[in-house]
Design a protein around this motif. Structure first.
Motif, PDB file in Angstrom:
ATOM      1  N   ASP A 125      -6.309  12.929   5.524  1.00  0.00           N
ATOM      2  CA  ASP A 125      -5.232  13.909   5.671  1.00  0.00           C
ATOM      3  C   ASP A 125      -3.912  13.313   6.142  1.00  0.00           C
ATOM      4  N   VAL A 126      -3.969  12.120   6.717  1.00  0.00           N
ATOM      5  CA  VAL A 126      -2.736  11.546   7.275  1.00  0.00           C
ATOM      6  C   VAL A 126      -2.306  10.298   6.511  1.00  0.00           C
ATOM      7  N   ALA A 127      -2.765  10.165   5.255  1.00  0.00           N
ATOM      8  CA  ALA A 127      -2.533   8.942   4.481  1.00  0.00           C
ATOM      9  C   ALA A 127      -1.059   8.598   4.339  1.00  0.00           C
ATOM     10  N   THR A 128      -0.198   9.614   4.300  1.00  0.00           N
ATOM     11  CA  THR A 128       1.219   9.329   4.067  1.00  0.00           C
ATOM     12  C   THR A 128       2.015   9.219   5.364  1.00  0.00           C
ATOM     13  N   LYS A 129       1.340   9.383   6.515  1.00  0.00           N
ATOM     14  CA  LYS A 129       2.072   9.267   7.786  1.00  0.00           C
ATOM     15  C   LYS A 129       2.325   7.800   8.126  1.00  0.00           C
ATOM     16  N   ARG A 130       3.379   7.582   8.911  1.00  0.00           N
ATOM     17  CA  ARG A 130       3.630   6.248   9.434  1.00  0.00           C
ATOM     18  C   ARG A 130       2.726   6.014  10.633  1.00  0.00           C
ATOM     19  N   THR A 131       2.364   4.756  10.857  1.00  0.00           N
ATOM     20  CA  THR A 131       1.393   4.481  11.918  1.00  0.00           C
ATOM     21  C   THR A 131       1.923   4.864  13.297  1.00  0.00           C
ATOM     22  N   TRP A 132       3.257   4.766  13.487  1.00  0.00           N
ATOM     23  CA  TRP A 132       3.800   5.077  14.804  1.00  0.00           C
ATOM     24  C   TRP A 132       3.870   6.570  15.057  1.00  0.00           C
ATOM     25  N   GLN A 133       3.517   7.362  14.036  1.00  0.00           N
ATOM     26  CA  GLN A 133       3.476   8.805  14.256  1.00  0.00           C
ATOM     27  C   GLN A 133       2.076   9.256  14.683  1.00  0.00           C
ATOM     28  N   LEU A 188       4.881   0.378   7.006  1.00  0.00           N
ATOM     29  CA  LEU A 188       4.050   0.928   5.942  1.00  0.00           C
ATOM     30  C   LEU A 188       3.370   2.198   6.448  1.00  0.00           C
ATOM     31  N   ASN A 189       3.074   3.121   5.516  1.00  0.00           N
ATOM     32  CA  ASN A 189       2.337   4.302   5.945  1.00  0.00           C
ATOM     33  C   ASN A 189       0.845   3.953   6.052  1.00  0.00           C
ATOM     34  N   VAL A 190       0.051   4.940   6.448  1.00  0.00           N
ATOM     35  CA  VAL A 190      -1.375   4.703   6.705  1.00  0.00           C
ATOM     36  C   VAL A 190      -2.066   4.146   5.456  1.00  0.00           C
ATOM     37  N   HIS A 191      -1.829   4.784   4.322  1.00  0.00           N
ATOM     38  CA  HIS A 191      -2.433   4.341   3.071  1.00  0.00           C
ATOM     39  C   HIS A 191      -2.090   2.886   2.766  1.00  0.00           C
ATOM     40  N   ASP A 192      -0.806   2.550   2.882  1.00  0.00           N
ATOM     41  CA  ASP A 192      -0.372   1.189   2.531  1.00  0.00           C
ATOM     42  C   ASP A 192      -0.877   0.155   3.529  1.00  0.00           C
ATOM     43  N   ASN A 193      -1.033   0.563   4.795  1.00  0.00           N
ATOM     44  CA  ASN A 193      -1.632  -0.346   5.772  1.00  0.00           C
ATOM     45  C   ASN A 193      -3.073  -0.667   5.372  1.00  0.00           C
ATOM     46  N   VAL A 194      -3.803   0.367   4.970  1.00  0.00           N
ATOM     47  CA  VAL A 194      -5.211   0.164   4.605  1.00  0.00           C
ATOM     48  C   VAL A 194      -5.308  -0.645   3.310  1.00  0.00           C
ATOM     49  N   VAL A 249      -7.015   3.334  11.675  1.00  0.00           N
ATOM     50  CA  VAL A 249      -6.296   2.638  10.599  1.00  0.00           C
ATOM     51  C   VAL A 249      -6.651   1.151  10.630  1.00  0.00           C
ATOM     52  N   GLY A 250      -6.695   0.570  11.835  1.00  0.00           N
ATOM     53  CA  GLY A 250      -7.051  -0.845  11.962  1.00  0.00           C
ATOM     54  C   GLY A 250      -8.437  -1.129  11.416  1.00  0.00           C
ATOM     55  N   ILE A 251      -9.383  -0.249  11.739  1.00  0.00           N
ATOM     56  CA  ILE A 251     -10.759  -0.436  11.250  1.00  0.00           C
ATOM     57  C   ILE A 251     -10.799  -0.252   9.733  1.00  0.00           C
ATOM     58  N   ALA A 252     -10.095   0.788   9.253  1.00  0.00           N
ATOM     59  CA  ALA A 252     -10.086   1.049   7.805  1.00  0.00           C
ATOM     60  C   ALA A 252      -9.473  -0.122   7.049  1.00  0.00           C
ATOM     61  N   ARG A 253      -8.424  -0.719   7.616  1.00  0.00           N
ATOM     62  CA  ARG A 253      -7.767  -1.851   6.961  1.00  0.00           C
ATOM     63  C   ARG A 253      -8.730  -3.028   6.842  1.00  0.00           C
ATOM     64  N   ALA A 254      -9.495  -3.257   7.921  1.00  0.00           N
ATOM     65  CA  ALA A 254     -10.455  -4.359   7.897  1.00  0.00           C
ATOM     66  C   ALA A 254     -11.598  -4.076   6.922  1.00  0.00           C
ATOM     67  N   LEU A 255     -11.978  -2.795   6.819  1.00  0.00           N
ATOM     68  CA  LEU A 255     -13.070  -2.428   5.915  1.00  0.00           C
ATOM     69  C   LEU A 255     -12.654  -2.529   4.453  1.00  0.00           C
ATOM     70  N   ALA A 309      -8.861  -0.246  -8.804  1.00  0.00           N
ATOM     71  CA  ALA A 309      -9.970  -0.517  -7.881  1.00  0.00           C
ATOM     72  C   ALA A 309      -9.493  -0.364  -6.450  1.00  0.00           C
ATOM     73  N   ARG A 310      -8.263  -0.852  -6.196  1.00  0.00           N
ATOM     74  CA  ARG A 310      -7.702  -0.793  -4.863  1.00  0.00           C
ATOM     75  C   ARG A 310      -7.574   0.660  -4.398  1.00  0.00           C
ATOM     76  N   GLU A 311      -7.024   1.500  -5.276  1.00  0.00           N
ATOM     77  CA  GLU A 311      -6.833   2.900  -4.908  1.00  0.00           C
ATOM     78  C   GLU A 311      -8.168   3.576  -4.594  1.00  0.00           C
ATOM     79  N   ARG A 312      -9.179   3.235  -5.373  1.00  0.00           N
ATOM     80  CA  ARG A 312     -10.498   3.848  -5.161  1.00  0.00           C
ATOM     81  C   ARG A 312     -11.052   3.427  -3.800  1.00  0.00           C
TER      82      ARG A 312
END
Lengths: 283, 260
Positions: free
Chosen positions: B124-132, B89-95, B141-147, B108-111
Motif C-alpha cells: 500500500d505504500v509502494a509510492t511513498k518516500r522512505t522518509w515519510q 527513491l520511493n519504497v518500490h524503487d528502493n526494493v 523496506v530494508g528487509i524487502a530490498r535485501a530479499l 521479472a524485476r516488477e514481479r
C-alpha cells in the motif's frame, strides 16, 4: 494552546460582536513572510523618514522617491551609455557564465577530491591558498595574464564561485553515509553504480548549498570584476556614479543587485526543495 | 549443507593489540536463523562485517558455498539498523534497487518487487518516500530490498534496535514469516536477549576482550511460534524466562570477569 477553540469551550468575544466564530484552526497567525515584509517596510519607512526630515543631505542619502524616479528614468534612458536593463543584462551574463563554468568545473573536481584522498591532499593547499584572498588582491595579476577583456571579468567571478562549490561537493561526497554505500555494495553495485546511484544523489543537497553560497560570493565580486575596463554592468554603473557623486544611481544599483541576487537565491532554494525533498528530514 | 562457513576467524584492527574477534567458528545453513547475541564491543558487528565482505579476516577464513569471501556480493545482502535506504527513491524503487543494479529483466524485476512488497506488507505504500515512513516500515523496506535482490543469505545488523518495543515484536514475527517463506539463511546480531531467544534456531553468545563465542544454544521457541503458539505465551513461558535469566547471568558473569 493558542490555536482554535474547541466545541467544548464557549467563545464569548464572538458572541459579543456578533461575528461568526472562527472555524477551528483558521485563526490568522503571522507567517515568516509577514515578518519579512514588516522588516522591509520598516526599513523603507525609516529611510523615507530620515531623508524627509532633512537631517541628511541627498548627496549622502537620497530619498526613496528620488531613487524610484531614477529607476523609471533609467528603464529607457541611459546612464553611461547604457540603460539599466542593459547594465543588468551585462552583469547577469557574466554571473551566469561564471556560474556555469564553476558548476562544470567545480562539481566533477569536487567529486574527485571527495572520492580520492590523494586528490584532496594535492588540491587542498591550492584551494585554501586562493580562497581567503580578496578578489581585489589578485585582480592585477588576472589583468596582466588575461588582459582587460570579458574573460578576465568572468574569471574573477568564476574563481569566487568555484571555491564554495568545490568544497561543498567534496564534503558532500565524502560524508555520504558509509552504511548506505555498504548496503549498495552488498546489493551488487559496481564502483561506478555506487557513485552514480548512491554517492551523487546523497551529496546533491550539499552541492546545491555550495552553489547557493558560491552565487553569493560571485555577486560580491561583481563590482571588482567590473573595475576591469568595463563599459557596461551594474558594478560599473555604481562605480561611475560614485565618481561623480550621483548617489541615487549608486543606491539604485545596490538595490537592483540585491533584488536580482535574492531572486536567484529563491530560485535555487526552490530547486533544492524540488530536487532533494528529503534534505533536512530524518531518514 | 551449510551456505556460510566460518573457520577459526580472527580479526585484529590496525594499531590495536587485542583482537576484535578471536577463534570464531560457525556455520549457517539455508534453513537456519543464526543469532549472535552479545554486549557492545563483543565483536558481533565485526563478525557481520566479515561475513558481508566489508572487513578482511586477519586469521581463519569465511566460505560462502565453498568459496572464500573476499568482497561484498549479491548472495549476501545486508540490512542495517538505519540510514541505509535511499531517500531519493520511493519504497518500490528502493526494493527494486538491487535487481536494477544487477541488470535484471524489467518484467521479472516488477514481479519480484511486487511479491516482496506484499510479503512484508508494504504494497500500500509502494509510492511513498522512505522518509515519510515510520521506523518499523523503513526496516520492512530494508528487509524487502535485501530479499528482492538475488541474495541467499540475509545479514541483519541489529535491525530492530531502534524500534519501540511493540513494533519490535511485530517485526520479529514478520522476520520469522519472511525467513520461513523465502528460503534464505538469516544471520542476525542483537543485544536483546528475548529477541535472540525468540528468533534463533541457533544462538551464539559472544563476549568482549577479545570478541569470541562463549556459549552455543539451540532454542526451540522459533519452532513453537511457527507451530502456531502465541508469541506472548512463548515469551512468558517459564522455560523461556529461565533461559533468558541464565543468558543474562552469563553476560553479567562475563562482565564481572572483565572488570576483575
Amino acid at each position: 494552546m493558542s490555536t482554535s477553540p474547541t466545541t467544548l469551550i464557549a467563545v464569548p468575544d464572538s458572541l459579543d460582536t456578533g461575528t461568526p466564530p472562527a472555524p477551528a484552526g483558521r485563526r490568522w497567525q503571522p507567517q515568516a513572510t509577514h515578518w519579512a515584509a514588516l522588516s522591509i517596510a520598516g526599513l523603507l519607512l525609516s529611510w523615507w523618514a530620515l531623508t524627509a526630515s532633512g537631517l541628511i543631505a541627498p548627496l549622502f542619502l537620497p530619498p526613496p522617491q528620488a531613487v524610484l524616479a531614477r529607476f523609471g528614468e533609467l528603464l529607457a534612458g541611459s546612464y553611461m551609455d547604457a540603460t539599466l536593463p542593459q547594465h543588468l543584462l551585462a552583469s547577469l551574463q557574466r554571473m551566469l557564465l561564471a556560474l556555469l563554468a564553476a558548476v562544470v568545473v567545480g562539481i566533477p573536481l569536487g567529486i574527485v577530491i571527495g572520492v580520492f584522498p590523494l586528490a584532496r591532499h594535492l588540491l587542498d593547499p591550492v584551494i585554501e591558498f586562493y580562497r581567503p584572498l580578496p578578489p581585489l588582491a589578485y585582480l592585477p595579476l588576472i589583468v596582466i595574464w588575461f588582459g582587460i577583456g570579458e574573460a578576465s571579468k568572468v574569471l574573477l567571478i568564476f574563481l569566487a564561485i568555484l571555491a564554495p562549490v568545490l568544497i561543498a561537493t567534496a564534503h558532500g561526497v565524502a560524508s555520504v553515509s558509509p552504511l548506505r554505500q555498504q548496503a549498495a555494495l552488498s546489493l551488487g553495485a559496481s564502483r561506478w553504480q555506487l557513485l552514480r546511484h548512491v554517492i551523487l544523489p546523497g551529496a546533491l543537497p550539499e552541492i546545491i548549498t555550495g552553489v547557493r553560497i558560491g552565487l553569493g560570493a560571485g555577486w560580491s565580486t561583481l563590482v571588482a570584476a567590473e573595475l576591469i575596463a568595463a563599459t557596461r554592468g551594474l558594478g560599473f554603473m555604481i562605480q561611475s556614479a560614485a565618481q561623480f557623486l550621483v548617489t541615487d544611481v549608486v543606491v539604485l544599483g545596490i538595490i537592483v543587485i540585491a533584488l536580482v541576487a535574492f531572486a536567484l537565491e529563491l530560485g535555487l532554494r526552490r530547486l533544492q526543495q524540488r530536487l532533494t525533498p528529503w534534505h533536512g528530514q530524518p531518514h | 549443507m551449510s551456505l556460510l562457513q566460518v573457520d577459526k576467524l580472527g580479526v585484529t584492527y590496525p594499531g590495536q593489540s587485542q583482537p576484535a574477534l578471536h577463534q570464531v567458528s560457525l556455520s549457517l545453513a539455508r534453513d537456519e536463523l543464526l543469532v549472535a547475541l552479545g554486549p557492545s564491543g563483543c565483536g558481533k558487528s565485526t563478525l557481520l562485517g566479515v561475513l558481508a565482505g566489508f572487513i578482511a579476516p586477519s586469521q581463519g577464513r569465511v566460505l560462502f558455498a565453498g568459496q572464500p569471501v573476499t568482497a561484498p556480493g549479491v548472495e549476501r545482502a545486508v540490512v542495517f539498523q538505519h540510514d541505509a535506504l535511499l531517500p531519493w527513491l520511493n519504497v518500490h524503487d528502493n526494493v527494486a534497487f538491487g535487481l536494477k543494479l544487477q541488470g535484471a529483466d524489467a518484467a521479472a524485476r516488477e514481479r519480484i518487487v511486487a511479491d516482496t512488497l506484499r510479503l512484508v506488507g508494504l504494497a500500500d505504500v509502494a509510492t511513498k518516500r522512505t522518509w515519510q515512513l515510520s521506523g518499523g516500515m523503513r526496516q520492512r523496506v530494508g528487509i524487502a530490498r535485501a530479499l528482492a535482490s538475488r541474495s541467499q543469505v540475509l545479514l541483519l545488523d541489529e535491525p530492530f534496535g531502534a524500534l519501540d518495543a511493540f513494533t519490535r515484536e511485530q517485526m520479529q514475527q514478520l522476520l520469522l514469516r519472511v525467513w520461513q517463506q523465502s528460503q534464505r539463511g538469516v544471520f542476525l546480531i542483537t543485544h536483546d536477549i528475548e529477541e535472540a531467544l525468540f528468533l534463533a534456531t541457533e544462538l551464539v553468545l559472544m563476549s568482549p576482550g577479545p570478541g569470541r563465542i562463549v556459549q552455543r544454544l539451540r532454542p526451540t521457541f522459533n519452532q513453537r511460534y511457527r507451530a502456531g503458539e502465541d508469541v506472548r505465551a512463548i515469551k512468558s513461558d517459564p522455560a523461556f524466562i529461565a533461559l533468558r535469566e541464565s543468558l543474562l547471568h552469563s553476560l553479567f558473569r562475563q562482565g564481572h570477569e572483565e572488570a576483575a
